[in-house]
Design an enzyme around this catalytic site. Structure first.
Site, PDB file in Angstrom:
ATOM      1  CB  SER A 123      -0.958  -0.306   1.294  1.00  0.00           C
ATOM      2  OG  SER A 123      -2.232   0.728   0.879  1.00  0.00           O
ATOM      3  CG  ASP A 246      -8.106  -1.620  -3.415  1.00  0.00           C
ATOM      4  OD1 ASP A 246      -8.785  -1.008  -2.704  1.00  0.00           O
ATOM      5  OD2 ASP A 246      -6.639  -1.737  -3.366  1.00  0.00           O
ATOM      6  CG  HIS A 301      -6.122  -2.202   0.116  1.00  0.00           C
ATOM      7  ND1 HIS A 301      -5.394  -1.458  -1.009  1.00  0.00           N
ATOM      8  CD2 HIS A 301      -5.944  -1.455   1.234  1.00  0.00           C
ATOM      9  CE1 HIS A 301      -4.547  -0.957  -0.592  1.00  0.00           C
ATOM     10  NE2 HIS A 301      -4.627  -0.877   0.979  1.00  0.00           N
TER      11      HIS A 301
END
Ligand SMILES: *[C@@H]1O[C@H](CO)[C@@H](O)[C@H](O)[C@H]1NC(C)=O
Ligand SMILES: *[C@@H]1O[C@H](CO)[C@@H](O)[C@H](O)[C@H]1NC(C)=O
Ligand SMILES: *[C@@H]1O[C@H](CO)[C@@H](O)[C@H](O)[C@H]1NC(C)=O
Ligand SMILES: *[C@@H]1O[C@H](CO)[C@@H](O)[C@H](O)[C@H]1NC(C)=O
Ligand SMILES: *[C@@H]1O[C@H](CO)[C@@H](O)[C@H](O)[C@H]1NC(C)=O
Ligand SMILES: *[C@@H]1O[C@H](CO)[C@@H](O)[C@H](O)[C@H]1NC(C)=O
Length: 353
Positions: A123, A246, A301
């Site tokens: 991320s 996501d 995610h």
């Protein structure tokens, strides 16, 4: 435990002993070259000593035995490390990480000058590793692999969990003030927030003038930093994974450096953008030598399966010669008996970047 079939060991050794010795001198006691060290930079709301992250590191070590792993952090204290993912000046954080890495004698080469490593970014850790590569003198990355990162920024701040006071504190501060120096100095996600002008489709002047991090490391301002472009182009592999489902990263295609029209949802892929075509950041050069890879992973995610990590560790990390001499297929003969199809939960809340 890993199992090597005898023919593969023999052919690997035969291959390894024919290699030039400049990168990793082969001695009788170490017939297989040592893997490059690995930097792992965690995401928003996570800490460098979190179980999920350590397990990922252990898996990397299992695939490439002897890998030295450095878990990037902005503070030894994990509470402060976590709060540093929300609050702080990314410029300062990267400068500090750069200094810390240079102090780690396990990372420096024998001449002490250069750190040659692989890097794995989760991320927001993905774009921070890129910032590190571009700005930190002496750090050379062979393979940079990012999962669900925000290379082209975010168009919206993440929704916070009900009881997440850190997250609420951060987004509450931003409200309407994203481009003030006060926020750009302090709130981490604001430093990769990016807005487009609805009329022109170009980045807003506010972003270009005030973004403390992203506009700079993406070389979007009029004056480009050639060093940034050269360092990005010097990668051997830049692998960007986007999670198909996501809903945390808005837009998720930011993980591929794509631009998205938030009104129409139209996606302009990286290869159609000026950033690429005019090669502001070395990505075109990198692509032309086969080093740019855009991949997808199913799931939401940061819901990673071990299988994809194993594939990444085998293909892009490990000893230097693997990617230079084409011995990859031999290395792929390594069979893992204990790779469970487990899902690795890397963040304790799904809304984190
Ligand atoms: C360097 O590696 C050795 C052996 O793995 C370890 O004991 C030591 O703690 C490491 N040093 C740092 C600074 O991490
Ligand atoms: C470009 O980036 C390098 C590496 O961070 C830095 O040393 C240099 O000062 C920058 N140049 C400009 C013009 O900002
Ligand atoms: C962030 O830190 C850098 C380096 O210390 C400093 O130059 C800069 O003014 C700070 N804030 C912003 C908004 O850039
Ligand atoms: C968008 O661009 C137009 C044309 O350059 C300009 O007049 C307008 O002020 C810009 N809007 C914003 C929000 O920057
Ligand atoms: C989004 O698409 C619409 C329709 O084509 C266009 O009018 C608008 O300028 C676009 N916005 C951006 C930010 O590119
Ligand atoms: C951006 O900077 C330019 C040049 O300093 C200035 O003329 C312009 O007013 C600034 N715009 C914004 C929205 O900050």
């Amino acid at each position: 435990m890993r199992i090597l079939t005898l023919p593969s060991i023999l052919s690997y050794l035969a291959f390894a002993s024919a290699l030039p010795t400049s990168h990793a001198p082969l001695t009788a006691s170490s017939s297989v070259a040592k893997p490059l060290p690995l930097l792992i930079w965690h995401g928003l709301g996570d800490t460098y000593d979190a179980d999920g992250l350590r397990e990922t590191g252990q898996l990397a070590e299992k695939i490439n035995p002897g890998t030295y792993i450095s878990y990037v952090h902005v503070d030894e204290d994990s509470t402060k490390d976590r709060s540093g993912t929300f609050f702080g000046n990314i410029t300062t954080q990267i400068a500090q990480v750069c200094e810390d890495l240079h102090q780690d004698t396990n990372l420096t080469s024998s001449d002490g000058q250069e750190l040659r490593v692989d890097a794995l970014g989760f991320s927001q850790g993905g774009q921070f590793l890129r910032g590190l590569l571009e700005r930190c003198e002496g750090v050379k990355i062979r393979s940079l692999v990012t999962f669900g990162s925000q290379h082209n920024g975010i168009a919206q701040f993440p929704a916070c969990g009900t009881y997440d006071l850190l997250c609420k504190g951060a987004t509450g501060l931003i409200k309407g003030n994203a481009w003030t120096d006060y926020i750009q100095n302090r709130v981490v996600p604001a430093q990769y927030y990016r807005t487009l002008n609805e009329t022109t489709g170009m980045p807003t002047q506010d972003y270009l003038n005030h973004s403390n991090f992203l506009a700079d490391i993406n070389n979007e301002r009029r004056v480009k930093n050639q060093t940034y472009a050269d360092r990005m182009a010097s990668l051997e592999n830049f692998v960007m994974y986007v999670f198909e489902e996501d809903v945390t990263v808005i837009p998720k295609e930011s993980g591929w450096f794509a631009e998205v029209n938030s009104t129409t949802g139209e996606v302009t892929p990286l290869r159609e953008r000026s950033l690429y075509k005019e090669d502001w950041l070395g990505l075109k050069r990198l692509d032309e030598k086969g080093g740019l890879m855009l991949k997808t992973h199913p799931n939401g995610h940061m819901q990673l399966e071990d299988e994809v990590l194993v594939d990444v560790f085998k293909t892009y990390f490990g000893p230097e010669e693997k990617k230079r001499g084409g011995s990859m297929d031999l290395v792929k003969d390594v069979v893992l008996d204990a790779v469970a199809p487990a899902q690795r939960v890397l963040l304790d809340a799904k809304e984190y970047l």
